[in-house]
Design a protein around this motif. Structure first.
Motif, PDB file in Angstrom:
ATOM      1  N   GLY A  69       8.455 -28.107  -7.133  1.00  0.00           N
ATOM      2  CA  GLY A  69       9.214 -27.096  -7.866  1.00  0.00           C
ATOM      3  C   GLY A  69      10.009 -26.343  -7.116  1.00  0.00           C
ATOM      4  N   VAL A  70       9.488 -25.448  -6.156  1.00  0.00           N
ATOM      5  CA  VAL A  70      10.207 -24.496  -5.185  1.00  0.00           C
ATOM      6  C   VAL A  70      10.945 -25.296  -4.076  1.00  0.00           C
ATOM      7  CG1 VAL A  70       9.751 -22.865  -3.612  1.00  0.00           C
ATOM      8  CG2 VAL A  70       8.204 -22.816  -5.511  1.00  0.00           C
ATOM      9  N   THR A  71      10.653 -26.405  -3.862  1.00  0.00           N
ATOM     10  CA  THR A  71      11.627 -27.259  -2.797  1.00  0.00           C
ATOM     11  C   THR A  71      12.757 -27.623  -3.446  1.00  0.00           C
ATOM     12  OG1 THR A  71       9.472 -27.860  -1.573  1.00  0.00           O
ATOM     13  CG2 THR A  71      11.714 -29.108  -1.209  1.00  0.00           C
ATOM     14  N   SER A  72      12.591 -28.421  -4.555  1.00  0.00           N
ATOM     15  CA  SER A  72      13.748 -28.869  -5.538  1.00  0.00           C
ATOM     16  C   SER A  72      14.736 -27.829  -5.728  1.00  0.00           C
ATOM     17  CB  SER A  72      13.503 -29.626  -6.763  1.00  0.00           C
ATOM     18  OG  SER A  72      12.593 -28.757  -7.555  1.00  0.00           O
ATOM     19  N   PHE A  73      14.234 -26.383  -6.270  1.00  0.00           N
ATOM     20  CA  PHE A  73      15.022 -25.347  -6.641  1.00  0.00           C
ATOM     21  C   PHE A  73      15.683 -24.851  -5.230  1.00  0.00           C
ATOM     22  CE2 PHE A  73      16.007 -20.857  -6.935  1.00  0.00           C
ATOM     23  CZ  PHE A  73      16.360 -20.661  -8.264  1.00  0.00           C
ATOM     24  N   VAL A  74      15.201 -24.685  -4.204  1.00  0.00           N
ATOM     25  CA  VAL A  74      15.875 -24.463  -2.976  1.00  0.00           C
ATOM     26  C   VAL A  74      16.889 -25.191  -2.265  1.00  0.00           C
ATOM     27  CG1 VAL A  74      15.450 -23.973  -0.380  1.00  0.00           C
ATOM     28  CG2 VAL A  74      13.985 -23.085  -2.358  1.00  0.00           C
ATOM     29  N   TYR A  75      16.468 -26.562  -2.861  1.00  0.00           N
ATOM     30  CA  TYR A  75      17.442 -27.837  -2.173  1.00  0.00           C
ATOM     31  C   TYR A  75      18.853 -27.571  -2.983  1.00  0.00           C
ATOM     32  CZ  TYR A  75      18.968 -32.672  -1.225  1.00  0.00           C
ATOM     33  OH  TYR A  75      19.612 -33.796  -0.985  1.00  0.00           O
ATOM     34  N   TYR A  76      18.768 -27.731  -4.408  1.00  0.00           N
ATOM     35  CA  TYR A  76      20.046 -27.583  -5.367  1.00  0.00           C
ATOM     36  C   TYR A  76      20.699 -25.982  -4.884  1.00  0.00           C
ATOM     37  CZ  TYR A  76      19.532 -32.308  -6.500  1.00  0.00           C
ATOM     38  OH  TYR A  76      19.129 -33.660  -6.613  1.00  0.00           O
ATOM     39  N   PHE A  77      19.923 -25.016  -4.679  1.00  0.00           N
ATOM     40  CA  PHE A  77      20.439 -23.631  -4.806  1.00  0.00           C
ATOM     41  C   PHE A  77      21.265 -23.597  -3.305  1.00  0.00           C
ATOM     42  CE2 PHE A  77      20.392 -19.458  -3.012  1.00  0.00           C
ATOM     43  CZ  PHE A  77      20.931 -18.746  -4.145  1.00  0.00           C
ATOM     44  N   MET A  78      20.752 -24.249  -2.223  1.00  0.00           N
ATOM     45  CA  MET A  78      21.514 -24.262  -1.179  1.00  0.00           C
ATOM     46  C   MET A  78      22.633 -25.528  -1.213  1.00  0.00           C
ATOM     47  SD  MET A  78      18.471 -25.159   1.711  1.00  0.00           S
ATOM     48  CE  MET A  78      19.360 -25.654   2.722  1.00  0.00           C
ATOM     49  N   VAL A  85      20.456 -26.674 -13.510  1.00  0.00           N
ATOM     50  CA  VAL A  85      19.184 -27.082 -14.371  1.00  0.00           C
ATOM     51  C   VAL A  85      19.224 -28.343 -14.332  1.00  0.00           C
ATOM     52  CG1 VAL A  85      18.317 -26.681 -16.600  1.00  0.00           C
ATOM     53  CG2 VAL A  85      19.192 -24.913 -15.614  1.00  0.00           C
ATOM     54  N   LEU A  86      20.199 -29.329 -14.643  1.00  0.00           N
ATOM     55  CA  LEU A  86      19.984 -30.579 -14.875  1.00  0.00           C
ATOM     56  C   LEU A  86      19.580 -31.103 -13.276  1.00  0.00           C
ATOM     57  CD1 LEU A  86      23.156 -31.570 -16.861  1.00  0.00           C
ATOM     58  CD2 LEU A  86      20.778 -31.301 -17.532  1.00  0.00           C
ATOM     59  N   CYS A  87      20.164 -30.871 -12.283  1.00  0.00           N
ATOM     60  CA  CYS A  87      19.619 -31.454 -10.946  1.00  0.00           C
ATOM     61  C   CYS A  87      18.419 -31.096 -10.692  1.00  0.00           C
ATOM     62  CB  CYS A  87      20.726 -30.789  -9.916  1.00  0.00           C
ATOM     63  SG  CYS A  87      22.379 -31.564 -10.111  1.00  0.00           S
ATOM     64  N   TRP A  88      17.999 -29.587 -10.873  1.00  0.00           N
ATOM     65  CA  TRP A  88      16.739 -29.337 -10.558  1.00  0.00           C
ATOM     66  C   TRP A  88      15.670 -29.804 -11.271  1.00  0.00           C
ATOM     67  CZ3 TRP A  88      13.847 -25.637 -13.429  1.00  0.00           C
ATOM     68  CH2 TRP A  88      12.695 -25.270 -12.756  1.00  0.00           C
ATOM     69  N   SER A  89      15.778 -29.790 -12.432  1.00  0.00           N
ATOM     70  CA  SER A  89      14.666 -30.594 -13.460  1.00  0.00           C
ATOM     71  C   SER A  89      14.533 -31.974 -13.159  1.00  0.00           C
ATOM     72  CB  SER A  89      15.084 -30.184 -14.849  1.00  0.00           C
ATOM     73  OG  SER A  89      16.164 -30.706 -15.146  1.00  0.00           O
ATOM     74  N   THR A  90      15.630 -32.630 -12.882  1.00  0.00           N
ATOM     75  CA  THR A  90      15.827 -34.165 -12.834  1.00  0.00           C
ATOM     76  C   THR A  90      14.750 -34.285 -11.485  1.00  0.00           C
ATOM     77  OG1 THR A  90      17.742 -34.681 -14.089  1.00  0.00           O
ATOM     78  CG2 THR A  90      17.081 -36.207 -12.401  1.00  0.00           C
ATOM     79  N   SER A  91      15.458 -33.798 -10.267  1.00  0.00           N
ATOM     80  CA  SER A  91      14.677 -33.877  -9.175  1.00  0.00           C
ATOM     81  C   SER A  91      13.181 -33.745  -9.181  1.00  0.00           C
ATOM     82  CB  SER A  91      15.409 -33.032  -8.004  1.00  0.00           C
ATOM     83  OG  SER A  91      15.351 -31.731  -8.284  1.00  0.00           O
ATOM     84  N   LEU A 106      22.547 -31.869 -23.634  1.00  0.00           N
ATOM     85  CA  LEU A 106      21.955 -31.098 -22.440  1.00  0.00           C
ATOM     86  C   LEU A 106      20.515 -30.953 -22.794  1.00  0.00           C
ATOM     87  CD1 LEU A 106      24.853 -28.817 -21.505  1.00  0.00           C
ATOM     88  CD2 LEU A 106      24.109 -30.988 -20.357  1.00  0.00           C
ATOM     89  N   SER A 107      20.176 -30.449 -23.895  1.00  0.00           N
ATOM     90  CA  SER A 107      18.841 -30.118 -24.264  1.00  0.00           C
ATOM     91  C   SER A 107      17.942 -31.387 -24.220  1.00  0.00           C
ATOM     92  CB  SER A 107      18.567 -29.514 -25.656  1.00  0.00           C
ATOM     93  OG  SER A 107      19.511 -30.263 -26.781  1.00  0.00           O
ATOM     94  N   TRP A 108      18.383 -32.518 -24.671  1.00  0.00           N
ATOM     95  CA  TRP A 108      17.832 -33.725 -24.507  1.00  0.00           C
ATOM     96  C   TRP A 108      17.363 -34.090 -23.091  1.00  0.00           C
ATOM     97  CZ3 TRP A 108      16.352 -38.312 -27.451  1.00  0.00           C
ATOM     98  CH2 TRP A 108      16.207 -39.375 -26.735  1.00  0.00           C
ATOM     99  N   SER A 109      18.353 -33.805 -22.181  1.00  0.00           N
ATOM    100  CA  SER A 109      18.047 -34.077 -20.781  1.00  0.00           C
ATOM    101  C   SER A 109      16.795 -33.084 -20.309  1.00  0.00           C
ATOM    102  CB  SER A 109      19.088 -33.924 -19.823  1.00  0.00           C
ATOM    103  OG  SER A 109      20.108 -34.830 -20.232  1.00  0.00           O
ATOM    104  N   PHE A 110      16.817 -31.814 -20.606  1.00  0.00           N
ATOM    105  CA  PHE A 110      15.836 -30.718 -20.443  1.00  0.00           C
ATOM    106  C   PHE A 110      14.393 -31.114 -20.965  1.00  0.00           C
ATOM    107  CE2 PHE A 110      13.445 -26.859 -20.608  1.00  0.00           C
ATOM    108  CZ  PHE A 110      13.605 -26.354 -19.164  1.00  0.00           C
ATOM    109  N   VAL A 111      14.312 -31.651 -22.255  1.00  0.00           N
ATOM    110  CA  VAL A 111      13.130 -31.996 -22.760  1.00  0.00           C
ATOM    111  C   VAL A 111      12.798 -33.274 -22.269  1.00  0.00           C
ATOM    112  CG1 VAL A 111      12.004 -32.748 -24.853  1.00  0.00           C
ATOM    113  CG2 VAL A 111      13.604 -30.916 -25.118  1.00  0.00           C
ATOM    114  N   TYR A 112      13.745 -34.407 -21.936  1.00  0.00           N
ATOM    115  CA  TYR A 112      13.303 -35.687 -21.383  1.00  0.00           C
ATOM    116  C   TYR A 112      12.926 -35.464 -19.940  1.00  0.00           C
ATOM    117  CZ  TYR A 112      14.026 -40.551 -19.611  1.00  0.00           C
ATOM    118  OH  TYR A 112      13.798 -41.791 -19.139  1.00  0.00           O
ATOM    119  N   ASN A 113      13.255 -34.521 -19.177  1.00  0.00           N
ATOM    120  CA  ASN A 113      12.613 -34.376 -17.893  1.00  0.00           C
ATOM    121  C   ASN A 113      11.186 -33.600 -18.011  1.00  0.00           C
ATOM    122  OD1 ASN A 113      14.785 -35.376 -16.448  1.00  0.00           O
ATOM    123  ND2 ASN A 113      16.035 -33.434 -16.363  1.00  0.00           N
TER     124      ASN A 113
END
Length: 272
Positions: A108-117, A162-168, A235-242
């Motif tokens: 979770g932290v790594t994916s957060f940092v990855y897309y923040f960068m 949020v979409l990139c982070w939650s999916t990754s 967008l909410s569908w994607s968040f729940v799906y992930n």
């Protein structure tokens, strides 16, 4: 040292994607480059391929490379710890579940940092070329298939992240669970890569099915609020799906870790 090289490689790819996306925006602006904003650059760089049958190689390959790089990075940094060094690592933890939870949190932290960068790199490069005006997609004109009216730039930025982070994160957790199950680093990466490739071309199977393919949840430009021709893909569908994929992956991974015979396969050639 290895993490530093990972960061350098990732930033280099982010910069390359930013510059190539900026060139694409200029070529499609019809001579109205002043209408392009840094928000357009973020959207085009990270928004994924559009849901059209004639999607160009550049559009889907750019999104695919960004996501595959993350899979490879976490595959080497996290999955290999279980596959190659489980007999040495697990004894340091009181329970196997503690190791598993720690690794999911690390993902979770790594994916957060990855897309923040990624977003920071794109904004820095975009600020030197385009304006910070608060509008989206005006360079496309009014006849394009996508609609951006009423979408605030910061709202778009937040949802793209949020979409990139939650999916990754969901796909990385699934990758790690499969690495424990299959006792391999390469096979899970290949499996998730196939899912991503199929998702890129999912519009060919019908736009009503797009929301069901794992990977599309990370593509902002395929959601109904942007592309009205894609039905019921909110967008909410994607968040729940992930979130569901993440929870199922965590549960499966916990079961695999709990039951795995780490001493029985520690020296098999199949793990190399």
């Amino acid at each position: 040292m290895k993490k530093r090289w990972y960061a350098i490689i990732a930033c280099g790819l982010f910069a390359l994607v930013s510059w190539s996306s900026a060139a694409m925006l200029r070529s499609s602006s019809g001579g109205h480059e002043e209408l392009i904003t840094v928000w357009d650059l973020v959207m085009v760089s990270l928004g994924g391929p559009i849901a059209q049958d004639d999607v160009s190689f550049y559009e889907w390959s750019k999104w695919l490379i960004l996501n595959l790089l993350f899979l490879v990075l976490i595959g080497n940094a996290v999955c290999s710890e279980w596959v190659e060094r489980a007999t040495f690592v697990l004894p340091r933890y009181f329970t196997r579940s503690k190791w598993w939870i720690k690794k999911v949190l690390a993902l979770g932290v790594t994916s957060f940092v990855y897309y923040f960068m990624a977003i920071c790199t794109i904004l820095v490069i975009g600020s030197s070329q385009f304006s910070w005006a608060d509008h989206l997609g005006k360079w496309q004109g009014t006849d394009g298939p996508l609609q951006f009216n009423g979408i605030h730039s910061f709202t778009m930025l937040a949802w793209v992240f949020v979409l990139c982070w939650s999916t990754s994160l969901a796909m990385a957790a699934l990758q790690l669970a499969l690495a424990v199950k299959w006792k391999s680093v390469f096979k899970p990466i290949l499996f998730i890569s196939v899912l991503y490739v199929v998702s890129c071309f999912s519009p060919l199977f019908g736009k009503q099915l797009i929301k069901w393919f794992p990977g599309n949840q990370g593509m902002f430009l395929r959601h109904t609020m942007v592309d009205p021709y894609v039905p019921s893909f909110s967008l909410s569908w994607s968040f729940v799906y992930n979130a569901i994929v993440l929870m199922l992956s965590m549960y499966m991974g916990y079961l695999y870790v709990k039951k795995a015979d780490i001493f029985g396969y520690a020296h098999k050639d199949s793990l190399q």
